[in-house]
Design a protein around this motif. Sequence first.
Motif, mmCIF file in Angstrom:
data_model
loop_
_atom_site.group_PDB
_atom_site.id
_atom_site.type_symbol
_atom_site.label_atom_id
_atom_site.label_comp_id
_atom_site.label_asym_id
_atom_site.label_seq_id
_atom_site.Cartn_x
_atom_site.Cartn_y
_atom_site.Cartn_z
ATOM 1 N N GLN A 53 3.901 -1.926 15.610
ATOM 2 C CA GLN A 53 2.889 -1.312 14.743
ATOM 3 C C GLN A 53 1.487 -1.530 15.299
ATOM 4 N N LYS A 54 1.228 -2.732 15.796
ATOM 5 C CA LYS A 54 -0.084 -3.046 16.369
ATOM 6 C C LYS A 54 -0.349 -2.176 17.604
ATOM 7 N N ALA A 55 0.668 -1.998 18.438
ATOM 8 C CA ALA A 55 0.520 -1.161 19.637
ATOM 9 C C ALA A 55 0.267 0.298 19.243
ATOM 10 N N TYR A 56 1.021 0.807 18.269
ATOM 11 C CA TYR A 56 0.829 2.184 17.813
ATOM 12 C C TYR A 56 -0.585 2.363 17.244
ATOM 13 N N ARG A 57 -1.055 1.373 16.478
ATOM 14 C CA ARG A 57 -2.403 1.443 15.908
ATOM 15 C C ARG A 57 -3.455 1.517 17.019
ATOM 16 N N GLU A 58 -3.268 0.692 18.056
ATOM 17 C CA GLU A 58 -4.208 0.701 19.175
ATOM 18 C C GLU A 58 -4.182 2.050 19.898
ATOM 19 N N LEU A 59 -2.999 2.604 20.090
ATOM 20 C CA LEU A 59 -2.883 3.900 20.756
ATOM 21 C C LEU A 59 -3.501 5.017 19.896
ATOM 22 N N GLU A 60 -3.405 4.900 18.597
ATOM 23 C CA GLU A 60 -4.079 5.866 17.713
ATOM 24 C C GLU A 60 -5.588 5.728 17.858
ATOM 25 N N TYR A 61 -6.055 4.493 17.865
ATOM 26 C CA TYR A 61 -7.487 4.236 18.012
ATOM 27 C C TYR A 61 -8.025 4.820 19.318
ATOM 28 N N GLN A 62 -7.225 4.703 20.387
ATOM 29 C CA GLN A 62 -7.629 5.220 21.694
ATOM 30 C C GLN A 62 -7.445 6.731 21.813
ATOM 31 N N GLY A 63 -6.805 7.356 20.825
ATOM 32 C CA GLY A 63 -6.646 8.810 20.820
ATOM 33 C C GLY A 63 -5.387 9.326 21.488
ATOM 34 N N TYR A 64 -4.436 8.450 21.805
ATOM 35 C CA TYR A 64 -3.200 8.881 22.454
ATOM 36 C C TYR A 64 -2.131 9.313 21.452
ATOM 37 N N LEU A 65 -2.176 8.773 20.240
ATOM 38 C CA LEU A 65 -1.175 9.080 19.222
ATOM 39 C C LEU A 65 -1.859 9.435 17.914
ATOM 40 N N TYR A 66 -1.100 10.078 17.026
ATOM 41 C CA TYR A 66 -1.532 10.271 15.648
ATOM 42 C C TYR A 66 -0.305 10.197 14.759
ATOM 43 N N THR A 67 -0.511 9.811 13.514
ATOM 44 C CA THR A 67 0.590 9.651 12.582
ATOM 45 C C THR A 67 0.422 10.625 11.429
ATOM 46 N N ILE A 83 -15.609 12.873 25.721
ATOM 47 C CA ILE A 83 -15.391 11.881 26.766
ATOM 48 C C ILE A 83 -15.788 10.527 26.200
ATOM 49 N N ASP A 84 -14.873 9.586 26.260
ATOM 50 C CA ASP A 84 -15.120 8.232 25.784
ATOM 51 C C ASP A 84 -15.766 7.457 26.923
ATOM 52 N N GLU A 85 -17.088 7.398 26.907
ATOM 53 C CA GLU A 85 -17.837 6.770 28.002
ATOM 54 C C GLU A 85 -17.467 5.303 28.180
ATOM 55 N N LYS A 86 -17.196 4.612 27.086
ATOM 56 C CA LYS A 86 -16.815 3.207 27.174
ATOM 57 C C LYS A 86 -15.523 3.080 27.974
ATOM 58 N N ARG A 87 -14.552 3.914 27.657
ATOM 59 C CA ARG A 87 -13.259 3.869 28.359
ATOM 60 C C ARG A 87 -13.415 4.316 29.813
ATOM 61 N N VAL A 88 -14.249 5.321 30.063
ATOM 62 C CA VAL A 88 -14.503 5.777 31.428
ATOM 63 C C VAL A 88 -15.072 4.624 32.252
ATOM 64 N N ASN A 89 -15.995 3.870 31.673
ATOM 65 C CA ASN A 89 -16.595 2.737 32.388
ATOM 66 C C ASN A 89 -15.570 1.626 32.640
ATOM 67 N N GLU A 90 -14.656 1.422 31.688
ATOM 68 C CA GLU A 90 -13.606 0.421 31.884
ATOM 69 C C GLU A 90 -12.701 0.809 33.060
ATOM 70 N N VAL A 91 -12.326 2.081 33.108
ATOM 71 C CA VAL A 91 -11.471 2.557 34.196
ATOM 72 C C VAL A 91 -12.217 2.467 35.526
ATOM 73 N N LYS A 92 -13.498 2.823 35.511
ATOM 74 C CA LYS A 92 -14.320 2.725 36.719
ATOM 75 C C LYS A 92 -14.349 1.292 37.230
ATOM 76 N N GLU A 93 -14.455 0.335 36.321
ATOM 77 C CA GLU A 93 -14.463 -1.075 36.712
ATOM 78 C C GLU A 93 -13.126 -1.486 37.329
ATOM 79 N N HIS A 94 -12.012 -0.965 36.779
ATOM 80 C CA HIS A 94 -10.692 -1.240 37.369
ATOM 81 C C HIS A 94 -10.619 -0.686 38.793
ATOM 82 N N ILE A 95 -11.134 0.511 38.980
ATOM 83 C CA ILE A 95 -11.139 1.118 40.314
ATOM 84 C C ILE A 95 -11.971 0.259 41.266
ATOM 85 N N ARG A 96 -13.144 -0.171 40.800
ATOM 86 C CA ARG A 96 -14.020 -1.024 41.612
ATOM 87 C C ARG A 96 -13.288 -2.299 42.047
ATOM 88 N N GLU A 97 -12.614 -2.947 41.109
ATOM 89 C CA GLU A 97 -11.887 -4.186 41.418
ATOM 90 C C GLU A 97 -10.750 -3.925 42.409
#
Length: 127
Positions: A53-67, A83-97
């Motif tokens: 349930q916690k995982a599904y809630r997080e995925l809903e929050y991120q926009g991947y799922l809906y109930t 465009i979720d700029e916060k998420r884009v920046n997180e992914v950019k940081e992963h790429i950088r690392e």
Amino acid sequence: MFQLDLKSRKSIYEQIVDKIKELIIAGILRPEDKIPSVRELSKTLTVNPNTIQKAYRELEYQGYLYTVSGLGTFVASPPEHRIDEKRVNEVKEHIRENIKELLYLGCPLDRVKDMMEELLQERSNWK
């Protein structure tokens, strides 16, 4: 659907979130596909339903799922113009690392650039 790595440093909840996102991004789960209920996935993975349930809630929050109450949980359509700029920046940081790690492993910068270009070329095959 998928398996969890019980030896991983990642929590079960994070693994579930990541695995479902991978299935959606890879196109295995498509928009409007119904995903297993919390109870079904809990039994399949032998994981506490609260974790699912916690995982599904997080995925809903991120926009991947809906109930839809009474019908279940479904894969959301990708956002068209939002465009979720916060998420884009997180992914950019992963790429950088990851680039830093490739350079640390001794990959020449030209090879890293070629890898990036190759991955971008694969993009045409994603949809």
